[in-house]
Design a protein around this motif. Structure first.
Motif, PDB file in Angstrom:
ATOM      1  N   SER A 180       0.825  -1.218   0.000  1.00  0.00           N
ATOM      2  CA  SER A 180       0.000   0.000   0.000  1.00  0.00           C
ATOM      3  C   SER A 180       0.857   1.265   0.000  1.00  0.00           C
ATOM      4  CB  SER A 180      -0.954  -0.004   1.204  1.00  0.00           C
ATOM      5  OG  SER A 180      -0.250  -0.167   2.417  1.00  0.00           O
ATOM      6  N   THR A 181       2.013   1.205   0.661  1.00  0.00           N
ATOM      7  CA  THR A 181       2.924   2.347   0.621  1.00  0.00           C
ATOM      8  C   THR A 181       3.427   2.575  -0.796  1.00  0.00           C
ATOM      9  OG1 THR A 181       3.599   1.943   2.913  1.00  0.00           O
ATOM     10  CG2 THR A 181       5.067   3.299   1.565  1.00  0.00           C
ATOM     11  N   ALA A 182       3.735   1.492  -1.484  1.00  0.00           N
ATOM     12  CA  ALA A 182       4.187   1.595  -2.871  1.00  0.00           C
ATOM     13  C   ALA A 182       3.106   2.178  -3.762  1.00  0.00           C
ATOM     14  CB  ALA A 182       4.604   0.214  -3.378  1.00  0.00           C
ATOM     15  N   VAL A 183       1.864   1.746  -3.583  1.00  0.00           N
ATOM     16  CA  VAL A 183       0.763   2.279  -4.386  1.00  0.00           C
ATOM     17  C   VAL A 183       0.598   3.777  -4.146  1.00  0.00           C
ATOM     18  CG1 VAL A 183      -1.761   2.263  -4.607  1.00  0.00           C
ATOM     19  CG2 VAL A 183      -0.488   0.117  -4.669  1.00  0.00           C
ATOM     20  N   MET A 184       0.693   4.209  -2.910  1.00  0.00           N
ATOM     21  CA  MET A 184       0.538   5.639  -2.630  1.00  0.00           C
ATOM     22  C   MET A 184       1.693   6.455  -3.194  1.00  0.00           C
ATOM     23  SD  MET A 184      -2.351   6.195  -1.324  1.00  0.00           S
ATOM     24  CE  MET A 184      -3.592   4.905  -1.139  1.00  0.00           C
ATOM     25  N   LEU A 185       2.888   5.898  -3.192  1.00  0.00           N
ATOM     26  CA  LEU A 185       4.021   6.612  -3.792  1.00  0.00           C
ATOM     27  C   LEU A 185       3.826   6.777  -5.296  1.00  0.00           C
ATOM     28  CD1 LEU A 185       7.088   5.076  -1.908  1.00  0.00           C
ATOM     29  CD2 LEU A 185       6.351   7.462  -1.864  1.00  0.00           C
ATOM     30  N   GLU A 186       3.333   5.741  -5.958  1.00  0.00           N
ATOM     31  CA  GLU A 186       3.098   5.837  -7.400  1.00  0.00           C
ATOM     32  C   GLU A 186       1.929   6.775  -7.700  1.00  0.00           C
ATOM     33  OE1 GLU A 186       3.338   4.996 -11.613  1.00  0.00           O
ATOM     34  OE2 GLU A 186       4.706   5.293  -9.930  1.00  0.00           O
ATOM     35  N   LEU A 187       0.895   6.766  -6.856  1.00  0.00           N
ATOM     36  CA  LEU A 187      -0.202   7.725  -7.034  1.00  0.00           C
ATOM     37  C   LEU A 187       0.290   9.154  -6.845  1.00  0.00           C
ATOM     38  CD1 LEU A 187      -3.127   5.883  -5.212  1.00  0.00           C
ATOM     39  CD2 LEU A 187      -2.949   6.346  -7.664  1.00  0.00           C
ATOM     40  N   ALA A 188       1.175   9.358  -5.888  1.00  0.00           N
ATOM     41  CA  ALA A 188       1.733  10.701  -5.681  1.00  0.00           C
ATOM     42  C   ALA A 188       2.487  11.162  -6.919  1.00  0.00           C
ATOM     43  CB  ALA A 188       2.650  10.707  -4.455  1.00  0.00           C
ATOM     44  N   ARG A 189       3.225  10.252  -7.552  1.00  0.00           N
ATOM     45  CA  ARG A 189       3.952  10.621  -8.779  1.00  0.00           C
ATOM     46  C   ARG A 189       2.992  11.109  -9.858  1.00  0.00           C
ATOM     47  NH1 ARG A 189       5.344   8.564 -13.715  1.00  0.00           N
ATOM     48  NH2 ARG A 189       4.109   6.664 -13.399  1.00  0.00           N
ATOM     49  N   LEU A 190       1.839  10.465  -9.941  1.00  0.00           N
ATOM     50  CA  LEU A 190       0.868  10.815 -10.976  1.00  0.00           C
ATOM     51  C   LEU A 190       0.059  12.063 -10.626  1.00  0.00           C
ATOM     52  CD1 LEU A 190      -0.455   7.227 -11.767  1.00  0.00           C
ATOM     53  CD2 LEU A 190       1.046   8.624 -13.202  1.00  0.00           C
ATOM     54  N   LEU A 191      -0.195  12.291  -9.344  1.00  0.00           N
ATOM     55  CA  LEU A 191      -1.116  13.351  -8.944  1.00  0.00           C
ATOM     56  C   LEU A 191      -0.438  14.663  -8.572  1.00  0.00           C
ATOM     57  CD1 LEU A 191      -3.589  11.193  -6.820  1.00  0.00           C
ATOM     58  CD2 LEU A 191      -4.018  12.181  -9.080  1.00  0.00           C
ATOM     59  N   CYS A 192       0.787  14.598  -8.052  1.00  0.00           N
ATOM     60  CA  CYS A 192       1.466  15.840  -7.687  1.00  0.00           C
ATOM     61  C   CYS A 192       1.719  16.661  -8.959  1.00  0.00           C
ATOM     62  CB  CYS A 192       2.782  15.544  -6.968  1.00  0.00           C
ATOM     63  SG  CYS A 192       2.564  14.958  -5.281  1.00  0.00           S
ATOM     64  N   GLY A 193       1.408  17.905  -8.902  1.00  0.00           N
ATOM     65  CA  GLY A 193       1.533  18.764 -10.080  1.00  0.00           C
ATOM     66  C   GLY A 193       0.243  18.919 -10.838  1.00  0.00           C
ATOM     67  N   LYS A 194      -0.749  18.047 -10.583  1.00  0.00           N
ATOM     68  CA  LYS A 194      -2.057  18.199 -11.203  1.00  0.00           C
ATOM     69  C   LYS A 194      -2.944  19.068 -10.319  1.00  0.00           C
ATOM     70  CE  LYS A 194      -2.150  13.982 -13.958  1.00  0.00           C
ATOM     71  NZ  LYS A 194      -2.919  12.751 -14.295  1.00  0.00           N
ATOM     72  N   HIS A 195      -3.907  19.689 -10.938  1.00  0.00           N
ATOM     73  CA  HIS A 195      -4.787  20.599 -10.211  1.00  0.00           C
ATOM     74  C   HIS A 195      -6.231  20.252 -10.549  1.00  0.00           C
ATOM     75  CE1 HIS A 195      -5.275  24.470  -8.015  1.00  0.00           C
ATOM     76  NE2 HIS A 195      -6.442  24.485  -8.656  1.00  0.00           N
ATOM     77  N   GLY A 196      -6.998  19.900  -9.534  1.00  0.00           N
ATOM     78  CA  GLY A 196      -8.383  19.526  -9.743  1.00  0.00           C
ATOM     79  C   GLY A 196      -9.339  20.412  -8.977  1.00  0.00           C
ATOM     80  N   LYS A 197     -10.596  20.055  -9.032  1.00  0.00           N
ATOM     81  CA  LYS A 197     -11.615  20.801  -8.306  1.00  0.00           C
ATOM     82  C   LYS A 197     -11.366  20.742  -6.807  1.00  0.00           C
ATOM     83  CE  LYS A 197     -16.639  20.773  -7.493  1.00  0.00           C
ATOM     84  NZ  LYS A 197     -17.912  20.082  -7.842  1.00  0.00           N
ATOM     85  N   HIS A 198     -11.026  19.551  -6.315  1.00  0.00           N
ATOM     86  CA  HIS A 198     -10.771  19.353  -4.894  1.00  0.00           C
ATOM     87  C   HIS A 198      -9.288  19.108  -4.660  1.00  0.00           C
ATOM     88  CE1 HIS A 198     -15.080  18.912  -4.899  1.00  0.00           C
ATOM     89  NE2 HIS A 198     -15.018  17.764  -5.550  1.00  0.00           N
ATOM     90  N   ALA A 199      -8.824  19.517  -3.492  1.00  0.00           N
ATOM     91  CA  ALA A 199      -7.463  19.169  -3.091  1.00  0.00           C
ATOM     92  C   ALA A 199      -7.362  17.658  -2.910  1.00  0.00           C
ATOM     93  CB  ALA A 199      -7.099  19.880  -1.796  1.00  0.00           C
ATOM     94  N   VAL A 200      -6.177  17.121  -3.160  1.00  0.00           N
ATOM     95  CA  VAL A 200      -5.894  15.720  -2.877  1.00  0.00           C
ATOM     96  C   VAL A 200      -4.730  15.670  -1.893  1.00  0.00           C
ATOM     97  CG1 VAL A 200      -5.192  13.481  -3.810  1.00  0.00           C
ATOM     98  CG2 VAL A 200      -6.682  14.985  -5.163  1.00  0.00           C
ATOM     99  N   TRP A 201      -4.969  15.037  -0.774  1.00  0.00           N
ATOM    100  CA  TRP A 201      -3.922  14.823   0.221  1.00  0.00           C
ATOM    101  C   TRP A 201      -3.635  13.335   0.309  1.00  0.00           C
ATOM    102  CZ3 TRP A 201      -5.277  18.328   5.076  1.00  0.00           C
ATOM    103  CH2 TRP A 201      -5.288  19.674   4.669  1.00  0.00           C
TER     104      TRP A 201
END
Length: 350
Positions: A180-201
């Motif tokens: 699960s830590t690995a999945v969150m790290l890969e999601l962070a790679r994809l999501l950091c730098g993107k800007h959506g309607k809602h914040a993602v933490w």
């Protein structure tokens, strides 16, 4: 994933040779494997130490040919989520050895997580705190990635990154909590730098595992700390959804609907999985789990837990020395990550 069956686990740090054997086994995979990381080196002590303790070596060894990395689907079929990269993250964590709260190995894991997040351009906050546990006061750290959105509402993703305390076995926690830590790290790679309607933490919790016996006070230290901290700051009511991952990388992956989770969130994720043709993985059965989502459910935050806790079929290795890298599938990591990613996209539309 914390203790559920009255298991009493005390921790004693492994010997220096144990650490070297663990590190050497996984370093060999990362440096010579088909998707090796650059800059890998093994000193002579590590290179010659692998012939020693066979039990320790088997705990770190990923298995013949590291087959778990070979089944990753192409990232362009999983929304950009790279199962091989996620598998590498699991291997790195396993290479640090057992990672209970307060250990040197967990400090190495914290540095690794922060280094990866920085390289992906993520903005992070670290909350260092001391937790009173049955084995004494332990230093812990929560790591929080903050990706801003157009409005004040927050989509929170999370995982724990500590591993179970054991003194009788070498427990490296490839699935619990490496996957699960690995999945969150890969999601962070994809999501950091993107800007959506809602914040993602994205939260990385310390101290999910019990220090002795799982209870309301001996477990989930990091998530309880973060939930309380967000309540004090006024951010907790802004969280519209909390999606927790735990044990998401096994070869025989199946997720049942977690019974204490917020039904509307479970329905959304299962519908998303069905659209992606993963209904054979996200199955319509139900099971219960006590986990980090409880800390937020108790504070009225819509929350869900995605966990494969089928100990008879999928994860018979849970909390044993067999929770090793050979149990992990890059395909399973990619499927889990793909569904999380697309569920976030669905939440961004609401």
């Amino acid at each position: 994933m914390g203790s559920r069956a009255g298991i009493k686990d005390n921790f004693k740090l492994p010997t220096r040779m144990t650490w070297k054997l663990l590190s050497a086994q996984v370093a060999l995979f990362l440096c010579v494997g088909p998707f090796s990381l650059t800059g890998c080196k093994a000193n002579s002590d590590e290179a010659h130490g692998t012939a020693g303790n066979s039990a320790v070596a088997s705990a770190a060894a990923p298995g013949a040919g590291h087959r778990g990395a070979d089944d990753a689907p192409a990232p362009d079929t999983t929304g950009g989520f790279d199962g091989k990269r996620a598998f590498e993250h699991v291997a790195r964590q396993v290479g640090f050895g057992p990672r209970p709260s307060g250990s040197q190995a967990l400090a190495q894991t914290q540095d690794y997580i922060l280094t990866q997040l920085k390289s992906d351009g993520c903005t992070t906050e670290v909350d260092a705190f001391n937790a009173d546990t049955p084995i004494g006061r332990l230093p812990m750290k929560n790591i929080l990635v903050k990706i801003p959105g157009d409005d004040a509402s927050i989509i929170l993703l999370g995982t724990h990154y500590d591993s179970l305390l054991r003194h009788d076995i070498t427990f490296v926690g490839a699935d619990d909590s490496g996957s699960s830590t690995a999945v969150m790290l890969e999601l962070a790679r994809l999501l950091c730098g993107k800007h959506g309607k809602h914040a993602v933490w994205i939260a990385f919790f310390d101290g999910e595992e019990a220090m002795k016996d799982w209870s309301e006070t001996d477990s989930r230290y990091g998530s309880r700390q973060m939930a309380a901290r967000l309540a004090a700051s006024g951010d907790l009511p802004k969280i519209k959804a909390f999606l927790l991952a735990d044990m998401v990388g096994s070869r025989s992956l199946h997720f049942a609907r977690e019974s204490s989770s917020t039904p509307s969130l479970v329905d959304l994720m299962w519908a998303t999985a069905a659209k992606l043709r993963y209904s054979q993985i996200f199955v319509n059965t139900s099971s219960g789990a006590q986990d980090d989502h409880d800390s937020f459910l108790k504070r009225k935050v819509p929350s869900m837990d995605v966990i494969d806790f089928d100990r008879e079929q999928d994860v018979p290795f849970w909390h044993t020395a067999d929770d090793t890298l050979d149990k992990i599938s890059a395909r399973s990591l990619a499927i889990s990550g793909h569904v999380f990613l697309e569920t976030v996209n669905e939440l961004q539309k609401r």
